[in-house]
Design a protein around this motif. Sequence first.
Motif, mmCIF file in Angstrom:
data_model
loop_
_atom_site.group_PDB
_atom_site.id
_atom_site.type_symbol
_atom_site.label_atom_id
_atom_site.label_comp_id
_atom_site.label_asym_id
_atom_site.label_seq_id
_atom_site.Cartn_x
_atom_site.Cartn_y
_atom_site.Cartn_z
ATOM 1 N N TYR A 189 0.828 -1.208 0.000
ATOM 2 C CA TYR A 189 0.000 0.000 0.000
ATOM 3 C C TYR A 189 0.858 1.253 0.000
ATOM 4 N N HIS A 190 0.530 2.164 -0.882
ATOM 5 C CA HIS A 190 1.222 3.466 -0.907
ATOM 6 C C HIS A 190 0.504 4.445 0.007
ATOM 7 N N SER A 191 1.227 5.017 0.948
ATOM 8 C CA SER A 191 0.606 5.969 1.877
ATOM 9 C C SER A 191 1.365 7.288 1.899
ATOM 10 N N SER A 192 0.724 8.299 2.464
ATOM 11 C CA SER A 192 1.331 9.642 2.584
ATOM 12 C C SER A 192 1.842 10.136 1.242
ATOM 13 N N CYS A 193 0.970 10.115 0.257
ATOM 14 C CA CYS A 193 1.384 10.502 -1.082
ATOM 15 C C CYS A 193 0.178 11.030 -1.839
ATOM 16 N N ALA A 194 0.404 11.443 -3.063
ATOM 17 C CA ALA A 194 -0.671 12.057 -3.838
ATOM 18 C C ALA A 194 -1.795 11.071 -4.115
ATOM 19 N N GLU A 195 -1.442 9.800 -4.339
ATOM 20 C CA GLU A 195 -2.433 8.790 -4.678
ATOM 21 C C GLU A 195 -2.328 7.588 -3.750
ATOM 22 N N PRO A 196 -2.843 7.728 -2.536
ATOM 23 C CA PRO A 196 -2.761 6.593 -1.613
ATOM 24 C C PRO A 196 -3.648 5.450 -2.077
ATOM 25 N N GLY A 197 -3.136 4.222 -1.937
ATOM 26 C CA GLY A 197 -3.932 3.064 -2.317
ATOM 27 C C GLY A 197 -3.082 1.826 -2.488
ATOM 28 N N ILE A 198 -3.746 0.720 -2.867
ATOM 29 C CA ILE A 198 -3.047 -0.547 -3.065
ATOM 30 C C ILE A 198 -2.304 -0.515 -4.393
ATOM 31 N N ALA A 199 -1.035 -0.865 -4.332
ATOM 32 C CA ALA A 199 -0.190 -0.757 -5.517
ATOM 33 C C ALA A 199 0.318 -2.107 -6.007
ATOM 34 N N LYS A 208 2.938 -6.229 -9.443
ATOM 35 C CA LYS A 208 2.363 -4.895 -9.384
ATOM 36 C C LYS A 208 0.930 -4.984 -9.901
ATOM 37 N N THR A 209 0.049 -4.211 -9.272
ATOM 38 C CA THR A 209 -1.330 -4.166 -9.757
ATOM 39 C C THR A 209 -1.619 -2.746 -10.229
ATOM 40 N N ARG A 210 -2.800 -2.548 -10.753
ATOM 41 C CA ARG A 210 -3.207 -1.156 -10.961
ATOM 42 C C ARG A 210 -3.321 -0.511 -9.580
ATOM 43 N N LEU A 211 -3.218 0.782 -9.506
ATOM 44 C CA LEU A 211 -3.355 1.492 -8.240
ATOM 45 C C LEU A 211 -4.835 1.533 -7.869
ATOM 46 N N VAL A 212 -5.181 0.905 -6.767
ATOM 47 C CA VAL A 212 -6.567 0.946 -6.297
ATOM 48 C C VAL A 212 -6.650 1.978 -5.184
ATOM 49 N N PRO A 213 -7.209 3.147 -5.479
ATOM 50 C CA PRO A 213 -7.189 4.244 -4.515
ATOM 51 C C PRO A 213 -8.039 3.948 -3.289
ATOM 52 N N ILE A 214 -7.681 4.545 -2.182
ATOM 53 C CA ILE A 214 -8.424 4.332 -0.945
ATOM 54 C C ILE A 214 -9.889 4.741 -1.112
ATOM 55 N N ALA A 215 -10.141 5.770 -1.920
ATOM 56 C CA ALA A 215 -11.525 6.209 -2.141
ATOM 57 C C ALA A 215 -12.335 5.107 -2.815
ATOM 58 N N GLU A 216 -11.676 4.338 -3.691
ATOM 59 C CA GLU A 216 -12.381 3.228 -4.340
ATOM 60 C C GLU A 216 -12.645 2.105 -3.333
ATOM 61 N N LEU A 217 -11.674 1.821 -2.493
ATOM 62 C CA LEU A 217 -11.866 0.787 -1.468
ATOM 63 C C LEU A 217 -13.082 1.118 -0.604
ATOM 64 N N ARG A 218 -13.231 2.389 -0.290
ATOM 65 C CA ARG A 218 -14.335 2.807 0.578
ATOM 66 C C ARG A 218 -15.698 2.580 -0.059
ATOM 67 N N MET A 274 -12.386 -3.231 6.689
ATOM 68 C CA MET A 274 -10.916 -3.250 6.607
ATOM 69 C C MET A 274 -10.329 -2.235 7.593
ATOM 70 N N ALA A 275 -9.306 -2.690 8.319
ATOM 71 C CA ALA A 275 -8.707 -1.844 9.353
ATOM 72 C C ALA A 275 -8.157 -0.547 8.760
ATOM 73 N N VAL A 276 -7.620 -0.634 7.572
ATOM 74 C CA VAL A 276 -6.970 0.534 6.977
ATOM 75 C C VAL A 276 -7.978 1.638 6.654
ATOM 76 N N LEU A 277 -9.252 1.267 6.557
ATOM 77 C CA LEU A 277 -10.277 2.260 6.226
ATOM 78 C C LEU A 277 -10.886 2.895 7.464
ATOM 79 N N ARG A 278 -10.555 2.361 8.622
ATOM 80 C CA ARG A 278 -11.144 2.912 9.840
ATOM 81 C C ARG A 278 -10.640 4.323 10.103
ATOM 82 N N LYS A 279 -11.545 5.135 10.562
ATOM 83 C CA LYS A 279 -11.229 6.534 10.872
ATOM 84 C C LYS A 279 -10.069 6.604 11.870
ATOM 85 N N GLY A 280 -9.115 7.428 11.543
ATOM 86 C CA GLY A 280 -8.005 7.621 12.454
ATOM 87 C C GLY A 280 -6.968 6.516 12.455
ATOM 88 N N ASN A 281 -7.138 5.536 11.554
ATOM 89 C CA ASN A 281 -6.159 4.456 11.509
ATOM 90 C C ASN A 281 -4.769 4.980 11.174
#
Length: 163
Positions: free
Chosen positions: A56-66, A110-120, A128-135
């Motif tokens: 997972y790419h975090s703290s970046c312009a496009e956070p998500g599963i990579a 490598k997969t396509r970038l699946v953005p966190i907004a799409e996961l939601r 999913m723990a990663v989607l929990r508020k304040g995680n």
Amino acid sequence: MPAKSYWLMKSEPDECSIDDALAMPRRTVPWTGVRNYQARNFMRDLMRIGDGVLFYHSSCAEPGIAGLAEVSSTPYPDPTQFDPASPYFDAKSTREAPRWVLVDVRIVRKTRLVPIAELRRHEALADMAVLRKGNRLSITPVSAAEWRYLNDALLAAAPGNEA
DNA sequence: GCCAACGTTGGC
DNA sequence: GCCAACGTTGGC
């Protein structure tokens, strides 16, 4: 043999992106720099070689599963904790009793970038723990059902084929 | 840059 | 052992 477990592991692409990881020997990165006890305990106590990993790419312009990866070593001491030049240096850790351990992670693909907004947007992934508020945990468990759903519904599709 | 959430620290 | 202060994370 115990059942496989599944994990999501965050990496900042500025530090180590999926492409950086792919460029490593054997497409393997030692997961250095974890300085949170809960995340450490996952690596030290629960991870097994062959466990599935969502890279997972975090703290970046496009956070998500990579990408998809797997745990490829047993736990061992994180060398950066002993290196005074490293930002991850820990003066309170000793070689006799290392405080921080890591595992190696090998990229499967490598997969396509699946953005966190799409996961939601997927009900099946709502817990999913990663989607929990304040995680803020950099390593979180993923259920077998979530893993299967991600692989079947989101990662098997051709790029641009999202719902 | 903002800010909510959470972990850690340290005085008591 | 409590808890306020502080630092960090990380999406937005």
